[in-house]
Scaffold this active site. Structure first.
Site, PDB file in Angstrom:
ATOM      1  N   ASN A 202      -0.572   4.437  -2.746  1.00 10.94           N
ATOM      2  CA  ASN A 202      -0.628   2.973  -2.794  1.00 10.94           C
ATOM      3  C   ASN A 202      -0.971   2.335  -1.448  1.00 10.94           C
ATOM      4  O   ASN A 202      -1.360   1.171  -1.404  1.00 10.94           O
ATOM      5  CB  ASN A 202       0.743   2.498  -3.305  1.00 10.94           C
TER       6      ASN A 202
ATOM      7  N   TYR B 253     -13.395  -3.544   1.386  1.00 12.34           N
ATOM      8  CA  TYR B 253     -12.234  -3.421   0.495  1.00 12.34           C
ATOM      9  C   TYR B 253     -12.690  -3.131  -0.933  1.00 12.34           C
ATOM     10  O   TYR B 253     -12.185  -2.234  -1.612  1.00 12.34           O
ATOM     11  CB  TYR B 253     -11.438  -4.727   0.550  1.00 12.34           C
TER      12      TYR B 253
ATOM     13  N   THR C 224       2.656 -10.473  -1.782  1.00 10.33           N
ATOM     14  CA  THR C 224       3.103  -9.487  -0.786  1.00 10.33           C
ATOM     15  C   THR C 224       2.647  -9.967   0.599  1.00 10.33           C
ATOM     16  O   THR C 224       1.800 -10.871   0.706  1.00 10.33           O
ATOM     17  CB  THR C 224       2.449  -8.113  -1.042  1.00 10.33           C
TER      18      THR C 224
ATOM     19  N   LYS D 215     -11.972   0.161  -3.246  1.00  5.29           N
ATOM     20  CA  LYS D 215     -11.195   0.079  -4.489  1.00  5.29           C
ATOM     21  C   LYS D 215     -12.017   0.535  -5.698  1.00  5.29           C
ATOM     22  O   LYS D 215     -11.477   1.099  -6.642  1.00  5.29           O
ATOM     23  CB  LYS D 215     -10.657  -1.341  -4.674  1.00  5.29           C
TER      24      LYS D 215
ATOM     25  N   ASP E 155       5.144   5.568   5.044  1.00  5.88           N
ATOM     26  CA  ASP E 155       4.332   4.455   5.540  1.00  5.88           C
ATOM     27  C   ASP E 155       3.986   4.759   6.990  1.00  5.88           C
ATOM     28  O   ASP E 155       4.707   5.497   7.678  1.00  5.88           O
ATOM     29  CB  ASP E 155       5.115   3.132   5.456  1.00  5.88           C
TER      30      ASP E 155
HETATM   31  N1  LIG Z   1      -1.171  -7.892  -2.840  1.00  7.43           N
HETATM   32  C1  LIG Z   1      -2.243  -7.979  -3.601  1.00  7.43           C
HETATM   33  O1  LIG Z   1      -2.622  -9.093  -4.021  1.00  7.43           O
HETATM   34  C2  LIG Z   1      -2.995  -6.743  -3.995  1.00  7.43           C
HETATM   35  C3  LIG Z   1      -3.966  -6.860  -5.001  1.00  7.43           C
HETATM   36  C4  LIG Z   1      -4.653  -5.737  -5.394  1.00  7.43           C
HETATM   37  C5  LIG Z   1      -4.397  -4.508  -4.796  1.00  7.43           C
HETATM   38  N2  LIG Z   1      -3.470  -4.427  -3.810  1.00  7.43           N
HETATM   39  C6  LIG Z   1      -3.255  -3.117  -3.216  1.00  7.43           C
HETATM   40  O2  LIG Z   1      -1.878  -2.787  -3.335  1.00  7.43           O
HETATM   41  C7  LIG Z   1      -1.537  -1.860  -2.303  1.00  7.43           C
HETATM   42  C8  LIG Z   1      -0.275  -2.347  -1.625  1.00  7.43           C
HETATM   43  O3  LIG Z   1      -0.567  -3.578  -1.009  1.00  7.43           O
HETATM   44  P1  LIG Z   1       0.515  -4.721  -0.749  1.00  7.43           P
HETATM   45  O4  LIG Z   1      -0.037  -5.965  -1.276  1.00  7.43           O
HETATM   46  O5  LIG Z   1       1.850  -4.246  -1.160  1.00  7.43           O
HETATM   47  O6  LIG Z   1       0.363  -4.836   0.836  1.00  7.43           O
HETATM   48  P2  LIG Z   1       1.406  -4.690   2.034  1.00  7.43           P
HETATM   49  O7  LIG Z   1       0.613  -4.966   3.259  1.00  7.43           O
HETATM   50  O8  LIG Z   1       2.621  -5.472   1.738  1.00  7.43           O
HETATM   51  O9  LIG Z   1       1.787  -3.145   1.976  1.00  7.43           O
HETATM   52  C9  LIG Z   1       0.843  -2.138   2.327  1.00  7.43           C
HETATM   53  C10 LIG Z   1       1.564  -1.062   3.101  1.00  7.43           C
HETATM   54  O10 LIG Z   1       0.623  -0.017   3.395  1.00  7.43           O
HETATM   55  C11 LIG Z   1       0.908   0.435   4.706  1.00  7.43           C
HETATM   56  N3  LIG Z   1      -0.251   1.101   5.288  1.00  7.43           N
HETATM   57  C12 LIG Z   1      -1.392   0.530   5.745  1.00  7.43           C
HETATM   58  N4  LIG Z   1      -2.204   1.471   6.266  1.00  7.43           N
HETATM   59  C13 LIG Z   1      -1.559   2.656   6.122  1.00  7.43           C
HETATM   60  C14 LIG Z   1      -1.886   3.988   6.454  1.00  7.43           C
HETATM   61  N5  LIG Z   1      -3.041   4.302   7.057  1.00  7.43           N
HETATM   62  N6  LIG Z   1      -0.994   4.951   6.164  1.00  7.43           N
HETATM   63  C15 LIG Z   1       0.176   4.656   5.560  1.00  7.43           C
HETATM   64  N7  LIG Z   1       0.546   3.421   5.238  1.00  7.43           N
HETATM   65  C16 LIG Z   1      -0.326   2.423   5.511  1.00  7.43           C
HETATM   66  C17 LIG Z   1       1.284  -0.811   5.473  1.00  7.43           C
HETATM   67  O11 LIG Z   1       2.004  -0.497   6.665  1.00  7.43           O
HETATM   68  C18 LIG Z   1       2.114  -1.562   4.454  1.00  7.43           C
HETATM   69  O12 LIG Z   1       3.487  -1.249   4.557  1.00  7.43           O
HETATM   70  C19 LIG Z   1      -2.757  -1.790  -1.386  1.00  7.43           C
HETATM   71  O13 LIG Z   1      -3.500  -0.623  -1.688  1.00  7.43           O
HETATM   72  C20 LIG Z   1      -3.539  -3.029  -1.739  1.00  7.43           C
HETATM   73  O14 LIG Z   1      -4.897  -2.894  -1.476  1.00  7.43           O
HETATM   74  C21 LIG Z   1      -2.768  -5.512  -3.404  1.00  7.43           C
END
Ligand SMILES: NC(=O)c1ccc[n+]([C@@H]2O[C@H](COP(=O)([O-])OP(=O)(O)OC[C@H]3O[C@@H](n4cnc5c(N)ncnc54)[C@H](O)[C@@H]3O)[C@@H](O)[C@H]2O)c1
Length: 250
Positions: free
Chosen positions: A88, A154, A189, A158, A38
């Site tokens: 991810n 976004y 999250t 995606k 991360d």
């Molecule tokens: N939570 C939702 O509702 C949801 C829905 C659809 C998709 N997603 C996708 O799921 C994935 C995880 O999201 P989440 O909800 O767990 O969010 P989150 O913010 O809890 O976790 C995302 C993590 O990615 C890290 N990150 C951000 N930019 C980064 C970079 N440049 N290099 C390395 N790490 C980086 C952040 O520090 C964080 O720890 C993402 O790709 C998000 O788009 C989330």
């Protein structure tokens, strides 16, 4: 009982929080040796501390090729193989109507969400191709399948992930490497909580658009990643799997 990921080495990006953290822990529970990464160094160290025998932490920004190269080299040096990659890491990006977005925040969102996944795959694939075995799982979104008003950067990133997932799956159909995407729905999250905190109308919109009346949990998304990572999914490649309680089914 045999664990699903016994003898496997798994890399997880975005491992400090939310879905990535849950996946790192789920992979470890299923017997994998895990490298969690991360940009948030303290956060990913905290994830590793929850299963210190199985998870190693490595800080890297996935939008930076040198850092991605170093991350993949770290996993290979440490464990001598790389079998699973859960690409991810992601950010929500700028909010607002498309014509109001500024170019820099558009670019930053695409750099992390799309170029970051490209860079990870670029450096993971040659190792897996040499092994003749591997499973790559990219995190897309419901916004990779349908439009997301107010989140065009976004949404573009995606949708783009699904394009490179399908293309790489076809390119690797005879290499032993499977490449798939998960499209999570609204999942509880810090990212989603942050979005809901921007205003009561946003929170209401998100909660009211869940067909089952609830958010997903990070663990529910991680379970799908475990299955895709395992040999149980041996004929699954090029797929995008919605894990969203039917949110994009309507
Ligand atoms: N939570 C939702 O509702 C949801 C829905 C659809 C998709 N997603 C996708 O799921 C994935 C995880 O999201 P989440 O909800 O767990 O969010 P989150 O913010 O809890 O976790 C995302 C993590 O990615 C890290 N990150 C951000 N930019 C980064 C970079 N440049 N290099 C390395 N790490 C980086 C952040 O520090 C964080 O720890 C993402 O790709 C998000 O788009 C989330």
């Amino acid at each position: 009982m045999t664990l699903l990921l016994e003898d496997r080495v798994a890399l997880v990006t975005g491992g400090a929080s939310g879905i990535g953290r849950a996946a790192a822990l789920a992979f470890a529970r299923e017997g994998a040796r895990v490298v969690a990464s991360d940009v948030d160094e303290a956060g990913v160290k905290e994830t590793a501390s929850a299963a210190p025998d199985a998870i190693a932490a490595f800080a890297a920004d996935t939008s930076d090729e040198e850092q991605v190269r170093a991350l993949v080299a770290f996993a290979l040096d440490r464990h001598g193989q790389l079998d699973v990659a859960f690409n991810n890491a992601g950010v929500m990006g700028p909010a607002g109507a498309l014509h109001q977005l500024d170019l820099d925040s558009w670019r930053r969102c695409l750099d992390v969400n799309l170029t970051g996944v490209f860079l990870c795959m670029k450096h993971e694939l040659p190792i897996m191709q040499r092994q003749g075995r591997g499973s790559i799982i990219n995190t897309s979104s419901g916004a990779g399948v349908i439009g997301a008003p107010g989140l065009s950067a976004y949404c573009a990133s995606k949708h783009g992930i699904l394009g490179i997932t399908k293309t790489a799956a076809l390119e690797n159909a005879r290499t032993g490497v499977r490449i798939n995407a998960i499209c999570p729905g609204s999942t509880d999250t810090p990212m989603l909580r942050g979005a809901m905190a921007t205003g009561p109308e946003v929170e209401k919109l998100i909660l009211s658009s869940q067909p089952g009346g609830r958010l997903g949990t990070p663990e529910e998304i991680a379970e799908t990643a475990v299955w895709l990572a395992s040999d149980r999914a041996s004929f699954v490649s090029g797929a995008s799997i919605a894990v969203d309680g039917a949110a994009v089914a309507r």
